[in-house]
Write an enzyme that holds these catalytic residues in place. Structure first.
Site, PDB file in Angstrom:
ATOM      1  CB  SER A  95      -0.928  -0.057   1.225  1.00  0.00           C
ATOM      2  OG  SER A  95      -1.927   0.909   1.152  1.00  0.00           O
ATOM      3  CG  ASP A 217      -7.269  -2.769  -3.477  1.00  0.00           C
ATOM      4  OD1 ASP A 217      -7.935  -2.194  -2.586  1.00  0.00           O
ATOM      5  OD2 ASP A 217      -6.016  -2.789  -3.474  1.00  0.00           O
ATOM      6  CG  HIS A 245      -5.607  -2.145   0.257  1.00  0.00           C
ATOM      7  ND1 HIS A 245      -5.209  -1.715  -0.987  1.00  0.00           N
ATOM      8  CD2 HIS A 245      -4.849  -1.452   1.146  1.00  0.00           C
ATOM      9  CE1 HIS A 245      -4.255  -0.813  -0.854  1.00  0.00           C
ATOM     10  NE2 HIS A 245      -4.011  -0.636   0.431  1.00  0.00           N
TER      11      HIS A 245
END
Lengths: 266, 384
Positions: A95, A217, A245
């Site tokens: 991320s 996602d 995610h």
């Protein structure tokens, strides 16, 4: 300042094997890597870190100014590699940590061999033709949701630095500290993450890069992975069938396979 | 109880129930939750849990709650807004756990939602109150700090040939005690000084302290007799000032006049703790100022006058009861119950103004939380 304590550095896996540095994203801490650590530790030397303000990092190292931009976190990553004197490192960032990795590689390419970006997004807020998936109001809503959930947050229950170098029983540790972040730090980290714009940093990335996205996602929606690939010279994109995610949590086998194949190739 | 009852409980329980696959894909939703959200039966099958959340809530769920549920196997009472079919929000608390197979692999997510509309309104008010309180506390701190600094001199200006040092220990960040002191020139040859303590704490005490400082400084200019300076202050504090009860103080006022190689000190005491005289010869004793009354008690108070001389090597120390009455941690004992301050002074004799103030600073740090009131220290010494 002892960098190992500051970032709660944990080192595991095979001696002398290629080094992977695993950096967590916004939310929770290095514990999220456990499912893939189990799958990677026979082939790689694994270095795990908690960003300052998260997990079991040193609360004394918190600096609201420094950590209000991703550069502050990226500087820490370079510090960690300097302190541990690691070279030819494959940086794996989940991320927002994927963008921290990009900034760190651009700042000091000498320590990095490759970059793995797991569900990255160079910008979360829509901008003209660019689709990040969120509006500024959505981010305010996230901050509000965090506030509401921190209502019951108590300093007495703040995570304490775990002294046990072995891996303690997963459940106990999760009970004790998992995802419990000081609200003041989490707010700053949330803003640094979701208000960042790192689209211009992608083109400069000088190392081979793998982008891993999930089929569905909500945080890095369809198209963002391809955008990242298209803007990093020579990079490749893998789309996992996982939903969500955090494929390293929901589909650790496929995630570990993709990381291992890329990191282990010459 | 029949299976029918159990089916009825699933569908019509006073909370919403939802079953999803480990990826978060919805398999079944009970009637209660469907009614809350306004969906037809089966309308949610195959959708993602995140689809029921606001965009901001979805980020929170996907970065925190979802991973937490998968990693720890449960989620206890998180605050989430669900979005109904017409876009309005339903505040809920979610609890969840994970059904696993024999290899501990997740098979299903079991999720229960409780309507938290009232509770959320209450929490929002609580949160707003807390924000207001935090702002107020900040304001009070700044106010108290500014006021406290205005009651102490920013720098001491001793006469040539005299060294002076001071230390102020605030017992609390947001309360103002009544300690005050100053050292200031009156003429080319004479300097005035005072140190005292207004009875009580808070705004009234601070007002009296401010008043006392200014009365002393102006009275000192017009009168060279320290006892008359105290009488002057006594008259002012005796007038109707509209500041409640805290209009009484104990203090030492004095004049310093250069003579030979040292300084003459003329003192007047209004019921204050006696100054310590630490001699250049290694002795330590209290100045003879015991017996006077506090200023502001009666119309015709009795104050004590005293005269002494500071020769090279001598040091005079004034202090407030925050020091002498600090708790030692031994039962109800106070620091100076058994002559500890004089012994402390003797142990440090001979000394300098800065030396003894540093030592008392260290002593206050050692006493730590035992120092329950503000403590002020002012010392003068003639270098040997």
């Amino acid at each position: 300042m002892d960098v190992r304590t500051r970032n709660n550095i944990t080192i595991t896996g095979a001696q002398g094997a290629p080094v992977l540095l695993l950096a967590h994203g916004f939310g929770c801490d290095q514990n999220l890597w456990r499912p893939v650590v189990d799958l990677l530790e026979s082939k790689f030397r694994l270095v795990l870190m908690d960003h300052v303000g998260s997990g079991s990092s040193d609360p004394g190292a918190w600096d609201a100014d420094k950590y209000s931009s991703l550069t502050g976190y990226a500087d820490d990553i370079v510090d960690v590699l300097d302190e541990l004197d690691l070279r030819d490192v494959v940086f794996v960032g989940h991320s927002v940590a994927a963008m921290m990795g990009a900034l760190a590689v651009n700042a000091d390419p000498t320590r990095f061999a490759k970059l793995v970006m797991l569900t990255p997004s160079p910008r979360y807020i829509d901008d003209a033709d660019y689709r990040g998936g969120f509006s500024r109001e959505d981010i305010d809503e996230l901050l509000e949701s965090m506030e509401m959930n921190y209502l019951g947050w108590s300093h007495d229950m703040a995570p304490v630095i775990m002294g046990n170098p072995d891996r303690p029983d997963l459940h106990d540790e999760l009970e004790a500290s998992f995802c419990r972040t000081d609200p003041a730090c989490a707010r700053v980290f949330a803003r640094a993450t979701f208000l960042s714009d790192n689209r211009d940093d992608l083109a400069q990335i000088p190392v081979p890069t793998l982008v891993i996205e999930c089929a569905q996602d909500a945080i890095a929606p369809h198209g963002v992975g391809a955008y990242v690939r298209d803007h990093i010279p020579g990079s490749e994109l893998i789309t996992l069938s996982a939903i969500g995610h955090c494929p390293h949590v929901s589909d650790p086998e496929a995630t570990a396979r993709a990381i291992a194949a890329f990191a282990g190739s010459p | 109880m029949t299976d029918l009852d159990i089916d009825d409980l699933w569908d019509h329980a006073p909370s919403g129930h939802l079953i999803a696959d480990p990826q978060g894909r919805i398999l079944r939703v009970n009637s209660t939750l469907l009614n809350w959200l306004g969906y037809e039966p089966d309308a949610l099958r195959g959708r993602l849990i995140g689809d029921l959340l606001t965009p901001g809530g979805r980020i929170h769920y996907d970065t925190h709650f979802g991973p937490l549920l998968r990693m720890s196997g449960e989620l206890a009472g998180v605050t989430v807004d669900l979005v109904t079919v017409d876009g309005t929000r339903l505040p809920t608390f979610l609890t969840a756990n994970v059904k696993t197979d024999s290899d501990k692999r997740p098979i299903l997510l079991r999720i229960t939602a409780v309507d938290a509309t009232d509770r959320r309104a209450f929490e929002r008010e609580l949160r707003q109150q807390r924000e207001r309180i935090e702002i107020e506390i900040g304001r009070v701190r700044v106010f108290a700090d500014t006021l406290r600094r205005s009651l102490l001199p920013p720098v001491l200006s001793p006469p040539p040939g005299l060294e002076a040092a001071d230390y102020f220990y605030p017992a609390s960040a947001d309360h103002i005690g009544g300690d005050f002191y100053d050292l200031f020139p009156l003429s080319r040859a004479t300097w005035g000084f005072f140190l005292g303590d207004v009875v009580g704490k808070g705004v009234d005490a601070a007002v009296t302290t401010g008043l006392t400082r200014y009365v002393l400084r102006s009275a000192a200019v017009s009168d060279e007799d320290p006892v008359r300076v105290l009488h002057n202050l006594n008259s002012v504090l005796g007038q109707k000032l509209g500041i409640g009860d805290h209009r009484m103080c104990t203090l030492i006022y004095g004049n310093l006049t250069k003579r030979d190689t040292g300084f003459d000190v003329d003192l007047a005491s209004g019921g204050h703790l006696p100054p310590l005289l630490i001699g250049g010869d290694g002795s330590a004793l209290y100045a003879d100022t015991i017996g006077g009354q506090a200023v502001g008690i009666t119309r015709e108070p009795h104050f004590i006058a005293s005269h002494l001389h500071l020769a090279p090597g001598d040091t005079l120390v004034l202090y407030t009861d925050g020091l002498t009455e600090a708790r030692t941690g031994i039962g109800r004992e106070r620091f100076d119950d058994h002559g500890a301050l004089l012994r402390f002074a003797t142990d440090h004799a001979p000394t300098t103004a800065a030396g003894i103030v540093d030592a008392i600073h260290g002593l206050l740090d050692t006493l730590g939380a035992g120092v329950e009131d503000d403590a002020a220290v002012l010392a003068f010494g003639v270098p040997s």
